[in-house]
Write a protein that holds these residues in place. Structure first.
Motif, PDB file in Angstrom:
ATOM      1  N   PRO A   8       0.815  -1.224   0.000  1.00  0.00           N
ATOM      2  CA  PRO A   8       0.000   0.000   0.000  1.00  0.00           C
ATOM      3  C   PRO A   8       0.845   1.269   0.000  1.00  0.00           C
ATOM      4  CG  PRO A   8      -0.907  -1.580   1.544  1.00  0.00           C
ATOM      5  CD  PRO A   8       0.426  -2.111   1.116  1.00  0.00           C
ATOM      6  N   LEU A   9       1.994   1.230   0.698  1.00  0.00           N
ATOM      7  CA  LEU A   9       2.871   2.400   0.741  1.00  0.00           C
ATOM      8  C   LEU A   9       3.439   2.699  -0.643  1.00  0.00           C
ATOM      9  CD1 LEU A   9       4.347   4.589   2.308  1.00  0.00           C
ATOM     10  CD2 LEU A   9       6.137   2.898   2.817  1.00  0.00           C
ATOM     11  N   ILE A  10       3.920   1.650  -1.324  1.00  0.00           N
ATOM     12  CA  ILE A  10       4.466   1.846  -2.672  1.00  0.00           C
ATOM     13  C   ILE A  10       3.373   2.371  -3.610  1.00  0.00           C
ATOM     14  CG2 ILE A  10       5.430   0.671  -4.678  1.00  0.00           C
ATOM     15  CD1 ILE A  10       6.845  -1.237  -2.745  1.00  0.00           C
ATOM     16  N   LEU A 209      -2.688  10.887  -0.908  1.00  0.00           N
ATOM     17  CA  LEU A 209      -1.770  10.682   0.215  1.00  0.00           C
ATOM     18  C   LEU A 209      -2.536  10.522   1.525  1.00  0.00           C
ATOM     19  CD1 LEU A 209       1.034  13.244  -0.687  1.00  0.00           C
ATOM     20  CD2 LEU A 209       1.233  10.747  -0.676  1.00  0.00           C
ATOM     21  N   GLY A 210      -3.615  11.289   1.674  1.00  0.00           N
ATOM     22  CA  GLY A 210      -4.419  11.154   2.887  1.00  0.00           C
ATOM     23  C   GLY A 210      -5.051   9.782   2.998  1.00  0.00           C
ATOM     24  N   LEU A 214      -4.339   6.914   5.814  1.00  0.00           N
ATOM     25  CA  LEU A 214      -5.414   6.286   6.579  1.00  0.00           C
ATOM     26  C   LEU A 214      -5.360   4.764   6.460  1.00  0.00           C
ATOM     27  CD1 LEU A 214      -8.010   6.516   8.236  1.00  0.00           C
ATOM     28  CD2 LEU A 214      -9.285   6.743   6.073  1.00  0.00           C
ATOM     29  N   LEU A 215      -5.103   4.258   5.235  1.00  0.00           N
ATOM     30  CA  LEU A 215      -5.013   2.809   5.036  1.00  0.00           C
ATOM     31  C   LEU A 215      -3.858   2.222   5.831  1.00  0.00           C
ATOM     32  CD1 LEU A 215      -5.906   0.228   3.622  1.00  0.00           C
ATOM     33  CD2 LEU A 215      -4.472   0.880   1.665  1.00  0.00           C
ATOM     34  N   LEU A 216      -2.710   2.895   5.800  1.00  0.00           N
ATOM     35  CA  LEU A 216      -1.552   2.393   6.555  1.00  0.00           C
ATOM     36  C   LEU A 216      -1.839   2.401   8.058  1.00  0.00           C
ATOM     37  CD1 LEU A 216       1.345   4.155   4.611  1.00  0.00           C
ATOM     38  CD2 LEU A 216       0.684   1.741   4.496  1.00  0.00           C
ATOM     39  N   TRP A 217      -2.544   3.432   8.531  1.00  0.00           N
ATOM     40  CA  TRP A 217      -2.885   3.502   9.962  1.00  0.00           C
ATOM     41  C   TRP A 217      -3.793   2.347  10.352  1.00  0.00           C
ATOM     42  CZ3 TRP A 217      -7.772   4.651  12.174  1.00  0.00           C
ATOM     43  CH2 TRP A 217      -7.748   4.842  13.559  1.00  0.00           C
ATOM     44  N   ARG A 218      -4.788   2.022   9.506  1.00  0.00           N
ATOM     45  CA  ARG A 218      -5.706   0.932   9.812  1.00  0.00           C
ATOM     46  C   ARG A 218      -4.985  -0.417   9.786  1.00  0.00           C
ATOM     47  NH1 ARG A 218     -11.158   1.551   6.432  1.00  0.00           N
ATOM     48  NH2 ARG A 218     -11.657  -0.247   7.783  1.00  0.00           N
ATOM     49  N   ILE A 219      -4.068  -0.593   8.826  1.00  0.00           N
ATOM     50  CA  ILE A 219      -3.302  -1.852   8.763  1.00  0.00           C
ATOM     51  C   ILE A 219      -2.450  -1.993  10.019  1.00  0.00           C
ATOM     52  CG2 ILE A 219      -1.457  -3.067   7.556  1.00  0.00           C
ATOM     53  CD1 ILE A 219      -2.502  -1.852   4.946  1.00  0.00           C
TER      54      ILE A 219
END
Length: 224
Positions: A8-10, A209-210, A214-219
């Motif tokens: 997801p980051l990439i 980016l937002g 948010l996706l990275l925070w939930r993961i």
């Protein structure tokens, strides 16, 4: 950072980079378009020259010209509107000069105006050559019985009035009077939306980016 966050980051970084590059490209297009408009504006207001023998729609577009001659009395009305004035017509008239017949956009006549008298005798007009691109699949056809047109279709108007496919948009006409107000050529009708497009792309990059954050925070919450 867990392995589940890498993809997801990439994806988020690459997507944002693409959107930012599109916004940057639109800013470059904005600078280019502003330069083009400045050149056109300078040409429009340059010193007028004699009407070329064979005007070219590309190289002679917006060329300022001056011509002496007379209106023949043949004219058509093209539906138009002017801000703060309302609906009316552009008067496109046949003009004889040096043994030639060309079209002249004399200007705007509001609907509520009375009959417009053409000046008599020899007169001088100053204006710009123009081949407007106003016809598309939605443009109604002309109504010859009403002498009404819905676009300045130069080739069609020339065929209808028996002139060269050359249109002079008047800036000044000696002796014309106040009934018809010239609508000189300017750059206001040339679209320049690149700044808006740039803001849109940059805004999408921020949203992207937002959403990635948010996706990275939930993961991360699920893996803690």
């Amino acid at each position: 950072m867990t392995k589940r966050m890498i993809l997801p980051l990439i994806f988020g970084v690459v997507g944002a980079a693409i959107l930012l590059s599109l916004g940057t490209w639109q800013l470059r297009r904005l600078a280019w378009k502003e330069g083009v408009l400045a050149e056109i504006e300078a040409r429009i207001h340059d010193s007028p020259v004699a009407l070329p023998a064979a005007p070219d729609p590309e190289t002679d577009r917006f060329l300022p010209v001056q011509a002496a001659g007379r209106f023949t009395g043949e004219q058509v009305r093209v539906l138009a509107s002017v801000k703060r004035v309302g609906a009316g017509h552009r008067l496109i008239a046949a003009f004889e000069t040096d043994g030639r017949r060309v079209l002249v956009d004399r200007g705007f006549l509001p609907l509520q105006s009375g009959s417009e008298a053409l000046p008599e005798g020899t007169l001088t007009l100053t204006g710009n050559l123009h081949w407007p691109d106003e016809v598309d699949s939605f443009t109604p056809g002309p109504e010859p019985d009403q002498n009404l047109w819905f676009a300045r279709d130069v080739p069609a108007l020339a065929g209808h009035m028996g002139t060269e496919p050359v249109l002079i948009v008047a800036r000044e006409v000696s002796g014309q009077g106040g009934a018809v107000a010239p609508l000189p050529v300017d750059t206001s009708g040339i679209p320049n939306d690149h700044l808006g497009y740039a803001v849109t792309w940059f805004g999408l990059a921020i949203v992207w980016l937002g959403m990635t954050g948010l996706l990275l925070w939930r993961i991360r919450r699920k893996t803690v």
